[in-house]
Design a protein around this motif. Sequence first.
Motif: not given
Length: 51
Positions: A25-27, A41-46, A32-36, A15-20
């Motif tokens: 990917a989010f970063v 990331l709040e509900a990370d599923g762990r 790249t300039g995409e508005r994120v 789960e830690g590897k998946r979250y990382a």
Amino acid sequence: MSWLKENIAETWRIEGKRYAKDVNAFVRRGMTGERVDESELEADGRTSTRT
């Protein structure tokens, strides 16, 4: 380590590897300039696994 519960440790590693991966990917999208939206990331599923 005799006190370590291997199945719980393995679950946290996976789960830690998946979250990382998700955070990276989010970063990358933000760099790249995409508005994120940080709320992605709040509900990370762990899960909390206590025994």
